[in-house]
Design a protein around this motif. Structure first.
Motif, mmCIF file in Angstrom:
data_model
loop_
_atom_site.group_PDB
_atom_site.id
_atom_site.type_symbol
_atom_site.label_atom_id
_atom_site.label_comp_id
_atom_site.label_asym_id
_atom_site.label_seq_id
_atom_site.Cartn_x
_atom_site.Cartn_y
_atom_site.Cartn_z
ATOM 1 N N ASN A 138 0.829 -1.210 0.000
ATOM 2 C CA ASN A 138 0.000 0.000 0.000
ATOM 3 C C ASN A 138 0.860 1.255 0.000
ATOM 4 O O ASN A 138 0.549 2.245 -0.679
ATOM 5 N N ARG A 139 1.948 1.207 0.764
ATOM 6 C CA ARG A 139 2.834 2.378 0.839
ATOM 7 C C ARG A 139 3.453 2.666 -0.524
ATOM 8 O O ARG A 139 3.513 3.818 -0.969
ATOM 9 N N LEU A 140 3.895 1.617 -1.206
ATOM 10 C CA LEU A 140 4.460 1.769 -2.546
ATOM 11 C C LEU A 140 3.412 2.331 -3.508
ATOM 12 O O LEU A 140 3.695 3.235 -4.308
ATOM 13 N N GLY A 141 2.192 1.810 -3.417
ATOM 14 C CA GLY A 141 1.127 2.301 -4.276
ATOM 15 C C GLY A 141 0.812 3.763 -4.037
ATOM 16 O O GLY A 141 0.602 4.528 -4.983
ATOM 17 N N ASN A 142 0.798 4.181 -2.775
ATOM 18 C CA ASN A 142 0.502 5.574 -2.464
ATOM 19 C C ASN A 142 1.589 6.515 -2.974
ATOM 20 O O ASN A 142 1.293 7.628 -3.429
ATOM 21 N N HIS A 143 2.842 6.080 -2.920
ATOM 22 C CA HIS A 143 3.919 6.881 -3.514
ATOM 23 C C HIS A 143 3.711 6.988 -5.036
ATOM 24 O O HIS A 143 3.907 8.064 -5.622
ATOM 25 N N ALA A 144 3.297 5.891 -5.654
ATOM 26 C CA ALA A 144 3.082 5.893 -7.105
ATOM 27 C C ALA A 144 1.916 6.817 -7.486
ATOM 28 O O ALA A 144 1.999 7.563 -8.473
ATOM 29 N N PHE A 145 0.830 6.782 -6.706
ATOM 30 C CA PHE A 145 -0.301 7.673 -6.985
ATOM 31 C C PHE A 145 0.132 9.137 -6.903
ATOM 32 O O PHE A 145 -0.268 9.972 -7.717
ATOM 33 N N ALA A 146 0.957 9.451 -5.896
ATOM 34 C CA ALA A 146 1.416 10.834 -5.730
ATOM 35 C C ALA A 146 2.289 11.274 -6.902
ATOM 36 O O ALA A 146 2.171 12.405 -7.384
ATOM 37 N N LEU A 147 3.145 10.380 -7.369
ATOM 38 C CA LEU A 147 3.993 10.716 -8.516
ATOM 39 C C LEU A 147 3.160 10.910 -9.779
ATOM 40 O O LEU A 147 3.412 11.823 -10.573
ATOM 41 N N LEU A 148 2.161 10.052 -9.963
ATOM 42 C CA LEU A 148 1.282 10.171 -11.126
ATOM 43 C C LEU A 148 0.533 11.502 -11.095
ATOM 44 O O LEU A 148 0.517 12.248 -12.089
ATOM 45 N N ALA A 149 -0.066 11.822 -9.956
ATOM 46 C CA ALA A 149 -0.811 13.073 -9.841
ATOM 47 C C ALA A 149 0.110 14.278 -10.017
ATOM 48 O O ALA A 149 -0.257 15.261 -10.672
ATOM 49 N N SER A 150 1.301 14.207 -9.441
ATOM 50 C CA SER A 150 2.253 15.314 -9.560
ATOM 51 C C SER A 150 2.618 15.562 -11.020
ATOM 52 O O SER A 150 2.684 16.712 -11.483
ATOM 53 N N ALA A 151 2.873 14.480 -11.761
ATOM 54 C CA ALA A 151 3.251 14.615 -13.167
ATOM 55 C C ALA A 151 2.107 15.213 -13.990
ATOM 56 O O ALA A 151 2.325 16.063 -14.860
ATOM 57 N N LEU A 152 0.882 14.793 -13.716
ATOM 58 C CA LEU A 152 -0.264 15.267 -14.489
ATOM 59 C C LEU A 152 -0.646 16.700 -14.144
ATOM 60 O O LEU A 152 -1.110 17.459 -15.004
#
Length: 237
Positions: A138-152
């Protein structure tokens, strides 16, 4: 200046009397009493509490015993319940939280102070301190969601899916919320992309009481899809 002294001095600042704490609840009898007791203790029982509930266990009964307003709803998913809770709040500052005892209600005074400083949204950043109580996947996924949102969005964010945030009520009522599983991300992304003042505030994160209802793979895919969809919609506004 404390929240109490601001009120005593007659300054136009929000206090616990202006605060609604809202949550969607579904079969959380193992933790709901602790969460509501913490809210009562931290706010001296002054905050409004709203639970939108679709439980088949004693969750709504426990909530009512603690003085919460319970809105019964057929189970339709996380976002549907939380959206109803947010819009049902009657006070000018609305704090969302989960009912599984993972979030620190001790942060409520700090969130309210940030709203008084002029922020429209104060978002609890679970990952700042490492979130060691969170499952590694879950922690890895939450970091990935943040990176995706940041990029967009073109703006760095650190925790898009936290369940604990404070909002000025007029902000949440101006925006049409569309997501279900991905509502927690939408509740951050839309205000950011509309240039509201948003602050990420570090918070501690505890191991949940009771079992999670979210499938990590299906839920993760739904959240990623929500981030993509919401960012695109906001770009095209």
């Amino acid at each position: 200046m404390s929240l109490e002294s601001a009120a005593e001095d007659g300054e136009d600042e929000y206090t616990f009397d202006d605060l609604s704490v809202v949550m969607g609840t579904y079969n959380e009898e193992a933790a709901i009493g602790t969460v509501l007791s913490d809210i009562e203790r931290v706010t001296d029982g002054r905050a409004e509490v709203v639970c939108v509930d679709g439980s088949s266990d004693r969750t709504p009964d426990i909530a009512r015993e603690h003085g919460a307003r319970v809105i019964e709803q057929e189970p339709q998913g996380y976002g549907v319940a939380v959206r109803e809770a947010v819009l049902a709040a009657e006070r000018p500052v609305v704090v969302t939280t989960d009912c599984d005892d993972t979030y620190p209600m001790e942060a409520l005074p700090r969130f309210l102070e940030r709203i008084n400083e002029g922020y429209d949204v104060v978002s609890g950043d679970r990952l700042y301190h490492g979130a060691s109580a969170m499952p590694a996947f879950n922690r890895l996924g939450n970091h990935a969601f943040a990176l995706l949102a940041s990029a967009l969005m073109g703006r760095r964010v650190h925790d898009t899916t936290t369940g604990m945030r404070a909002y000025r009520r007029d902000v949440v009522r101006r925006i049409r919320w569309t997501e279900n599983t991905g509502l927690s991300a939408e509740l951050l992304v839309r205000p950011l992309m509309r240039d509201y003042r948003v602050r990420e505030e570090p918070i501690d994160y505890r191991e949940r009481a009771g079992e999670t209802k979210l499938d990590p793979l299906a839920g993760g895919a739904a959240i990623a899809g929500s981030i993509l969809r919401v960012c695109l919609e906001e770009r095209l506004r």
